[in-house]
Design an enzyme around this catalytic site. Structure first.
Site, PDB file in Angstrom:
ATOM      1  N   TYR A  30      -4.525   6.958  10.507  1.00 49.37           N
ATOM      2  CA  TYR A  30      -4.548   7.311  11.427  1.00 49.37           C
ATOM      3  C   TYR A  30      -5.715   7.567  11.627  1.00 49.37           C
ATOM      4  O   TYR A  30      -5.902   7.974  13.298  1.00 49.37           O
ATOM      5  CB  TYR A  30      -3.777   8.671  11.278  1.00 49.37           C
ATOM      6  CG  TYR A  30      -3.968  10.083  11.984  1.00 49.37           C
ATOM      7  CD1 TYR A  30      -2.517  10.181  13.021  1.00 49.37           C
ATOM      8  CD2 TYR A  30      -5.046  10.548  12.304  1.00 49.37           C
ATOM      9  CE1 TYR A  30      -2.775  10.976  13.962  1.00 49.37           C
ATOM     10  CE2 TYR A  30      -4.572  12.312  12.914  1.00 49.37           C
ATOM     11  CZ  TYR A  30      -3.886  11.672  13.863  1.00 49.37           C
ATOM     12  OH  TYR A  30      -3.656  12.928  15.051  1.00 49.37           O
ATOM     13  N   LYS A  79      -7.307   6.867  16.069  1.00 51.11           N
ATOM     14  CA  LYS A  79      -8.117   7.898  17.323  1.00 51.11           C
ATOM     15  C   LYS A  79      -9.410   7.477  17.260  1.00 51.11           C
ATOM     16  O   LYS A  79      -9.973   8.043  18.423  1.00 51.11           O
ATOM     17  CB  LYS A  79      -8.197   9.055  16.447  1.00 51.11           C
ATOM     18  CG  LYS A  79      -6.195  10.207  16.177  1.00 51.11           C
ATOM     19  CD  LYS A  79      -6.038  10.554  16.989  1.00 51.11           C
ATOM     20  CE  LYS A  79      -4.330  11.612  16.875  1.00 51.11           C
ATOM     21  NZ  LYS A  79      -3.981  11.238  18.693  1.00 51.11           N
ATOM     22  N   LEU A 139      -3.658  21.752  14.103  1.00 49.69           N
ATOM     23  CA  LEU A 139      -2.846  22.549  15.408  1.00 49.69           C
ATOM     24  C   LEU A 139      -2.099  23.557  14.662  1.00 49.69           C
ATOM     25  O   LEU A 139      -1.085  23.491  14.269  1.00 49.69           O
ATOM     26  CB  LEU A 139      -2.972  22.426  16.689  1.00 49.69           C
ATOM     27  CG  LEU A 139      -3.257  20.807  17.144  1.00 49.69           C
ATOM     28  CD1 LEU A 139      -2.567  19.618  18.084  1.00 49.69           C
ATOM     29  CD2 LEU A 139      -4.859  21.720  17.533  1.00 49.69           C
ATOM     30  N   GLY A 166       0.810  13.028  22.082  1.00 50.20           N
ATOM     31  CA  GLY A 166       0.768  12.052  21.024  1.00 50.20           C
ATOM     32  C   GLY A 166       1.866  12.442  20.423  1.00 50.20           C
ATOM     33  O   GLY A 166       2.968  12.933  20.494  1.00 50.20           O
ATOM     34  N   ARG A 173       8.494  20.404  11.792  1.00 55.82           N
ATOM     35  CA  ARG A 173       7.175  19.568  11.280  1.00 55.82           C
ATOM     36  C   ARG A 173       6.857  20.222   9.824  1.00 55.82           C
ATOM     37  O   ARG A 173       5.711  21.097  10.185  1.00 55.82           O
ATOM     38  CB  ARG A 173       5.877  19.392  11.829  1.00 55.82           C
ATOM     39  CG  ARG A 173       5.907  19.050  13.635  1.00 55.82           C
ATOM     40  CD  ARG A 173       5.122  17.810  14.414  1.00 55.82           C
ATOM     41  NE  ARG A 173       4.865  17.594  14.940  1.00 55.82           N
ATOM     42  CZ  ARG A 173       4.174  17.329  16.461  1.00 55.82           C
ATOM     43  NH1 ARG A 173       3.002  17.356  16.069  1.00 55.82           N
ATOM     44  NH2 ARG A 173       4.642  16.681  17.039  1.00 55.82           N
ATOM     45  N   ARG A 202       7.504  12.887  30.456  1.00 52.91           N
ATOM     46  CA  ARG A 202       9.531  11.618  30.202  1.00 52.91           C
ATOM     47  C   ARG A 202      10.357  12.159  30.223  1.00 52.91           C
ATOM     48  O   ARG A 202      11.625  12.083  30.416  1.00 52.91           O
ATOM     49  CB  ARG A 202       9.075  11.159  29.055  1.00 52.91           C
ATOM     50  CG  ARG A 202       8.758  11.473  28.206  1.00 52.91           C
ATOM     51  CD  ARG A 202       8.835  10.704  26.327  1.00 52.91           C
ATOM     52  NE  ARG A 202       9.069  11.086  25.459  1.00 52.91           N
ATOM     53  CZ  ARG A 202       9.812  11.078  23.902  1.00 52.91           C
ATOM     54  NH1 ARG A 202       9.367  10.365  24.127  1.00 52.91           N
ATOM     55  NH2 ARG A 202       9.121  12.196  23.279  1.00 52.91           N
ATOM     56  N   ARG A 203      10.258  14.009  30.168  1.00 51.54           N
ATOM     57  CA  ARG A 203      11.708  14.811  30.174  1.00 51.54           C
ATOM     58  C   ARG A 203      10.911  16.026  31.225  1.00 51.54           C
ATOM     59  O   ARG A 203       9.719  16.296  31.251  1.00 51.54           O
ATOM     60  CB  ARG A 203      12.360  15.364  29.184  1.00 51.54           C
ATOM     61  CG  ARG A 203      11.277  15.831  28.355  1.00 51.54           C
ATOM     62  CD  ARG A 203      11.357  16.448  27.208  1.00 51.54           C
ATOM     63  NE  ARG A 203      11.073  17.053  26.034  1.00 51.54           N
ATOM     64  CZ  ARG A 203      10.652  18.123  25.688  1.00 51.54           C
ATOM     65  NH1 ARG A 203      11.285  19.457  26.029  1.00 51.54           N
ATOM     66  NH2 ARG A 203       9.202  19.029  24.984  1.00 51.54           N
TER      67      ARG A 203
HETATM   68  N1  LIG Z   1      -0.676  17.829  14.654  1.00 49.40           N
HETATM   69  C1  LIG Z   1      -1.843  18.507  14.647  1.00 49.40           C
HETATM   70  O1  LIG Z   1      -2.462  19.458  13.426  1.00 49.40           O
HETATM   71  C2  LIG Z   1      -3.430  17.623  15.270  1.00 49.40           C
HETATM   72  C3  LIG Z   1      -4.782  17.302  14.700  1.00 49.40           C
HETATM   73  C4  LIG Z   1      -5.350  16.842  15.130  1.00 49.40           C
HETATM   74  C5  LIG Z   1      -5.082  16.545  16.559  1.00 49.40           C
HETATM   75  N2  LIG Z   1      -3.618  16.240  16.984  1.00 49.40           N
HETATM   76  C6  LIG Z   1      -3.419  15.132  18.549  1.00 49.40           C
HETATM   77  O2  LIG Z   1      -3.176  16.569  19.417  1.00 49.40           O
HETATM   78  C7  LIG Z   1      -3.267  15.482  20.241  1.00 49.40           C
HETATM   79  C8  LIG Z   1      -2.000  16.894  20.626  1.00 49.40           C
HETATM   80  O3  LIG Z   1      -1.095  17.563  19.777  1.00 49.40           O
HETATM   81  P1  LIG Z   1      -0.116  18.449  19.776  1.00 49.40           P
HETATM   82  O4  LIG Z   1       0.608  18.612  18.508  1.00 49.40           O
HETATM   83  O5  LIG Z   1       0.175  19.692  20.908  1.00 49.40           O
HETATM   84  O6  LIG Z   1       1.300  17.128  20.299  1.00 49.40           O
HETATM   85  P2  LIG Z   1       2.716  16.969  20.146  1.00 49.40           P
HETATM   86  O7  LIG Z   1       3.362  18.915  20.736  1.00 49.40           O
HETATM   87  O8  LIG Z   1       3.500  16.828  19.242  1.00 49.40           O
HETATM   88  O9  LIG Z   1       2.887  17.064  21.803  1.00 49.40           O
HETATM   89  C9  LIG Z   1       3.086  15.753  22.479  1.00 49.40           C
HETATM   90  C10 LIG Z   1       3.082  15.342  23.620  1.00 49.40           C
HETATM   91  O10 LIG Z   1       3.347  14.216  24.356  1.00 49.40           O
HETATM   92  C11 LIG Z   1       4.112  13.131  24.534  1.00 49.40           C
HETATM   93  N3  LIG Z   1       4.768  12.287  24.170  1.00 49.40           N
HETATM   94  C12 LIG Z   1       5.287  11.950  22.398  1.00 49.40           C
HETATM   95  N4  LIG Z   1       6.017  10.798  22.794  1.00 49.40           N
HETATM   96  C13 LIG Z   1       6.391  10.036  24.073  1.00 49.40           C
HETATM   97  C14 LIG Z   1       6.147   9.008  24.598  1.00 49.40           C
HETATM   98  N5  LIG Z   1       7.041   7.860  23.844  1.00 49.40           N
HETATM   99  N6  LIG Z   1       6.256   8.786  25.807  1.00 49.40           N
HETATM  100  C15 LIG Z   1       5.464   9.837  26.718  1.00 49.40           C
HETATM  101  N7  LIG Z   1       5.560  10.955  25.892  1.00 49.40           N
HETATM  102  C16 LIG Z   1       5.097  11.529  24.865  1.00 49.40           C
HETATM  103  C17 LIG Z   1       5.801  14.429  24.545  1.00 49.40           C
HETATM  104  O11 LIG Z   1       6.244  14.411  25.046  1.00 49.40           O
HETATM  105  P3  LIG Z   1       7.880  15.056  24.362  1.00 49.40           P
HETATM  106  O12 LIG Z   1       8.343  16.697  24.958  1.00 49.40           O
HETATM  107  O13 LIG Z   1       8.992  14.891  25.835  1.00 49.40           O
HETATM  108  O14 LIG Z   1       8.557  14.961  23.541  1.00 49.40           O
HETATM  109  C18 LIG Z   1       4.567  15.954  24.102  1.00 49.40           C
HETATM  110  O15 LIG Z   1       4.464  16.555  25.574  1.00 49.40           O
HETATM  111  C19 LIG Z   1      -2.129  14.563  19.358  1.00 49.40           C
HETATM  112  O16 LIG Z   1      -2.775  13.758  19.979  1.00 49.40           O
HETATM  113  C20 LIG Z   1      -2.678  14.526  18.515  1.00 49.40           C
HETATM  114  O17 LIG Z   1      -2.686  13.117  17.639  1.00 49.40           O
HETATM  115  C21 LIG Z   1      -2.521  16.985  16.191  1.00 49.40           C
END
Ligand SMILES: NC(=O)c1ccc[n+]([C@@H]2O[C@H](COP(=O)([O-])OP(=O)(O)OC[C@H]3O[C@@H](n4cnc5c(N)ncnc54)[C@H](OP(=O)(O)O)[C@@H]3O)[C@@H](O)[C@H]2O)c1
Length: 224
Positions: A127, A131, A154, A76, A162, A39-40
């Site tokens: 949540y 998933k 992660l 996500g 965060r 989206r960006r």
């Molecule tokens: N965080 C944790 O500890 C954790 C643990 C287990 C599983 N997970 C899962 O692992 C996956 C990857 O996590 P991550 O932390 O790498 O994710 P992240 O850093 O939050 O990145 C999310 C991605 O999704 C895109 N996105 C979010 N909202 C959007 C929208 N409305 N339209 C288009 N794109 C959008 C973001 O784009 P922008 O850059 O433009 O925002 C970014 O590219 C996710 O599904 C998450 O739920 C996370």
């Protein structure tokens, strides 16, 4: 077995795991083109990168990105960013499912998705249920190969703040540094290791649905 000349599509390429995965996909000789729906705009260019900037409410209007072999989903959000459960569900479930269906129609055969530890469509935790529903609905699309990764927390440097994730990550890292042992994968896993695991799985060309827990992700991602 590796096949040269494959095409990949990635969604979530600007996120913590997605950024690392995109870099590795562009380096990987298996792929001669890597589509990224974002989206960006991405802040760099590469001869293999095919960037498609789009509002994710209009995924159906994209014509050029879905004719690939492998689809990688790192999309996500958090409830804090999405603000409502409905908005979060659209990002975490509806968008990945839409991309999965569109790419399947164009002949994609492997869908790789980051879900989460504890994902369960019957869970009482919203949540985990969300998933789990994503996993369940992806299974019904009928990909030749569906690879579901269920990482724990992660670990990595985020562009955004965060608080809870940072505190949890620091506590986990601090505890295990103190006793001079690596962090167990079930408690925390580096985003780069998850990205490497996705590539390793894609290179294996598996068939059917396989779910990878934190230990398996760590083992696959650390070997590369
Ligand atoms: N965080 C944790 O500890 C954790 C643990 C287990 C599983 N997970 C899962 O692992 C996956 C990857 O996590 P991550 O932390 O790498 O994710 P992240 O850093 O939050 O990145 C999310 C991605 O999704 C895109 N996105 C979010 N909202 C959007 C929208 N409305 N339209 C288009 N794109 C959008 C973001 O784009 P922008 O850059 O433009 O925002 C970014 O590219 C996710 O599904 C998450 O739920 C996370």
């Amino acid at each position: 077995m590796s096949h040269l000349g494959k095409k990949a599509l990635i969604i979530g390429a600007t996120g913590l795991v997605g950024r690392e995965l995109l870099t590795e996909l562009l380096r990987d000789e298996q792929y001669d083109a890597v589509y990224a729906i974002v989206r960006r705009p991405i802040t760099f260019s590469h001869p293999k990168l095919r960037e498609v900037v789009s509002d994710f409410e209009r995924l159906e209007e994209i014509t050029e990105a879905y004719a690939v072999e492998d689809v990688f989903c790192c999309l996500g959000t958090t409830i804090k960013k999405a603000r409502t459960r409905e908005a979060m569900y659209r990002i975490d479930v509806t968008y990945p499912l839409t991309v999965a269906k569109l790419a399947k129609e164009q002949g994609a055969h492997h869908f790789l998705v980051i879900s989460s530890a504890g994902a369960d469509a019957k869970s009482k935790i919203w949540y985990s249920k969300m998933k789990g529903e994503l996993e369940q609905q992806l299974k019904s699309i009928g990909y030749k190969a569906l690879s579901i990764l269920q990482p724990s927390l992660l670990l990595g440097e985020r562009e955004e703040h965060r608080l809870m994730e940072k505190i949890s990550g620091n506590v986990v890292r601090g505890l295990f540094q103190g006793i001079k042992k690596p962090v167990p994968a079930q408690l925390g896993i580096k985003a780069g290791v998850v990205a490497q695991a996705m590539l390793a799985i894609a290179a294996e060309n598996p068939e059917g649905t396989i779910t990878y827990g934190a230990k398996a992700i760590h083992s696959l991602g650390s070997q590369r």
